[in-house]
Design a protein around this motif. Structure first.
Motif, short mmCIF file in Angstrom:
data_model
loop_
_atom_site.label_atom_id
_atom_site.label_comp_id
_atom_site.label_asym_id
_atom_site.label_seq_id
_atom_site.Cartn_x
_atom_site.Cartn_y
_atom_site.Cartn_z
N CYS A 157 39.39 36.78 33.42
CA CYS A 157 38.44 36.80 34.54
C CYS A 157 37.04 36.62 34.02
N ARG A 159 34.33 37.12 36.12
CA ARG A 159 33.40 37.80 37.04
C ARG A 159 32.75 38.98 36.32
N CYS A 161 32.03 42.15 37.43
CA CYS A 161 32.14 43.46 38.10
C CYS A 161 31.90 44.60 37.11
N PHE A 163 32.41 47.77 37.04
CA PHE A 163 33.35 48.88 36.81
C PHE A 163 34.59 48.45 36.07
N CYS A 164 34.76 47.16 35.83
CA CYS A 164 36.08 46.63 35.48
C CYS A 164 36.19 46.29 33.99
N ILE A 166 38.81 44.67 32.81
CA ILE A 166 39.77 43.57 32.64
C ILE A 166 39.22 42.42 31.77
N PRO A 167 37.97 41.97 32.00
CA PRO A 167 37.49 40.88 31.13
C PRO A 167 37.46 41.29 29.65
N GLN A 201 43.94 37.15 37.96
CA GLN A 201 42.95 38.21 38.22
C GLN A 201 42.10 37.83 39.42
N TYR A 239 38.54 36.44 45.72
CA TYR A 239 37.25 37.06 45.40
C TYR A 239 36.26 36.72 46.51
N ARG A 278 28.80 43.09 42.31
CA ARG A 278 29.71 42.32 43.15
C ARG A 278 28.89 41.57 44.18
N ALA A 464 43.57 44.95 40.02
CA ALA A 464 42.53 44.60 39.07
C ALA A 464 41.85 43.35 39.55
S1 SF4 Z 1 37.48 43.54 39.48
FE1 SF4 Z 1 38.71 41.68 39.53
S2 SF4 Z 1 37.19 40.05 39.85
FE2 SF4 Z 1 36.06 41.84 39.10
S3 SF4 Z 1 35.99 41.60 36.83
FE3 SF4 Z 1 37.78 42.88 37.33
S4 SF4 Z 1 39.47 41.43 37.43
FE4 SF4 Z 1 37.60 40.23 37.60
#
Ligand code: SF4
Length: 464
Positions: A157, A159, A161, A163-164, A166-167, A201, A239, A278, A464
């Motif tokens: 991903c 993006r 964000c 709080f995330c 995932i990246p 994602q 998104y 966001r 996620a």
């Molecule tokens: S919340 Fe979703 S869109 Fe935002 S960084 Fe995490 S995976 Fe990516």
């Protein structure tokens, strides 16, 4: 023949990786077993999304390590290990191998290395190379469960964000080649799959790295041409800001694309959204959802929110509740904010007390529940196609989903009688609850001996 056992935790994207690893093992003549104590190789595909998910992953690994039999290999794979490989090894003595989510396709190489020589310390396989379409060892990037299948169209991903994590775990977006996705869709159709669920994602970012404009809309158009006989195509994880007019038009034009939008919005107050990094243009959300509802009859809307984000005031939270009342979503999921080190929001700390988060979560759910119930009640008397997923012999009931329900996150339809698993059956809705519907087979519905239920891998769905 050697045997393997895989436990996949976390989201559907992880499940696809687990199925792909299973396909690689089977290509090397491993056979699956549902019992960990009978397996030569046990793999836990961990989740590292938020703290409770990490703890669950540790617990599952600890339980398996404690029950390990001589000669058995225990391998930790997935998101947790990608980010916290050393910690996994430290906290779970008995783990033999650590492989990250970006290199699931190297699972056989890791097993070979583990078998080659004694390894007093765990072997790590955590290269930073992202998962890419041309490097997938020829296995399908799908997870089939009964009549439906997840098909992964991208990973990672880009993006921001706040709080995330995932990246940090997955890296930036890498789209899979369109031809590979179409090939897999045809294979799923040939296997009799009735529902293809596109996941990533962020599905709306599909093709950005391939230079495509409106890549998801283009992919959907090609997909409906490639598999015109698959009745349901569902898209998850859109998104905000990237649901374009072209995408709406494609969804509205093709009956195969189910009228269902899953767009995690996370909040509705512009100040909270800005702190979350966001899209904060709530007018866009109102306009887009209105446009979609006008273009796509019977559209089912699902979203997800975070409560208790750092700095969320009572007034900001009230704005979120008002927004939920305004939009009247069909489905809403909510998380209590979870502090994640290394993310942009880590600097904000975690100042909202857990009891306030819990109270807000309960208020949010209490706001949505009557809305969900009313929207379900409006369906009583209608006939909906239901994809049958299981049979409860004791109660003479079949269990399935309508187009309004994505697997494991939305509701179910409970249907009188035993219906064939994996088939779409017309059902007249006779009753409604907050999450689920009740119905009877409509005229013309197929009856018959159901196929035996497929064993399901352990999985708890998170977003996620
Ligand atoms: S919340 Fe979703 S869109 Fe935002 S960084 Fe995490 S995976 Fe990516």
């Amino acid at each position: 023949m050697p045997t393997y056992h895989i436990i996949s935790l976390g989201c559907a994207k992880n499940t696809v990786d687990a199925h792909s690893m299973a396909a690689l093992l089977e290509s090397a003549h491993y056979t699956p077993t549902d019992q960990a104590d009978r397996a030569d190789v046990v793999i836990v595909n961990t989740c590292g999304f938020i703290a409770p998910a990490r703890e669950e992953s540790y617990q599952v690994l600890r339980d398996l390590a404690a029950a390990k039999k001589p000669g058995q290999l225990l391998i930790a794979a997935g998101c947790l290990t990608q980010r916290y490989g050393q910690e996994v090894a430290r906290r779970v003595p008995g783990v033999d191998g650590i492989i990250g989510t970006r290199r699931w396709m190297d699972i056989l190489d890791l097993i070979r290395r583990l078998r080659q020589s004694p390894h007093p310390e765990p072997l790590y396989h955590l290269p930073d190379t992202p998962t890419v379409g041309r490097d997938e060892r020829g296995v399908l990037r799908v997870a089939v469960q009964g009549g439906s299948a997840y098909l992964k169209i991208a990973d990672g991903c880009r993006r921001p964000c706040a709080f995330c994590a995932i990246p940090l775990i997955k890296g930036t977006l890498v789209s899979r080649p369109t031809e590979a996705i179409l090939h897999e869709a045809r294979a799923l159709r040939d296997a009799g799959v009735q529902e293809i669920i596109l996941i990533a994602q962020d599905t709306t970012d599909y093709g950005h790295d391939l230079g495509l404009k409106d890549g998801l809309a283009q992919l959907l158009e090609r997909l409906v041409r490639a598999v015109p006989d698959v009745p349901w195509i569902r898209v998850l994880y859109a998104y905000p800001g990237y649901v374009t007019d072209r995408l709406i038009e494609v969804m509205a034009t093709h009956r195969q694309i189910v009228p269902y939008l899953d767009m995690p919005l996370q909040h509705a107050h512009p100040a909270t959204l800005r702190r979350m990094r966001r899209p904060a243009n709530i007018d866009w959300v109102y306009r887009t959802l209105e446009k979609m509802r006008a273009a796509i009859p019977n559209l089912a809307l699902r979203t997800t929110f975070i409560v208790g984000y750092p700095g969320e005031t009572e007034a900001e939270f009230q704005t979120l509740l008002d927004f939920i009342q305004d939009i009247q979503f069909d489905r809403v999921g909510a998380f209590r904010f979870s502090y994640e080190e290394g993310t942009a929001s880590a600097a904000l700390g975690d100042p909202i007390p857990p009891e306030v988060k819990q109270a807000r979560w309960e208020r949010l759910m209490a706001t949505q529940q009557p809305i969900s119930l009313a929207r379900n009640q409006a369906l009583v008397g209608q006939t909906l196609d239901v994809l049958i997923e299981g049979v409860d012999e004791t109660h003479n009931l079949s269990v399935g989903r309508s187009y309004r329900d994505a697997p494991e996150i939305d509701g179910l339809v409970l249907v009188e009688g035993r219906l064939p698993i994996g088939r779409l059956v017309p059902v007249r809705i006779t009753g409604a609850m907050v999450y689920d519907l009740v119905g009877v087979p409509a005229a013309g519905a197929a009856h018959g001996e159901p196929a035996p239920p497929r064993p399901r891998k352990r999985r708890k769905r998170r977003r996620a």
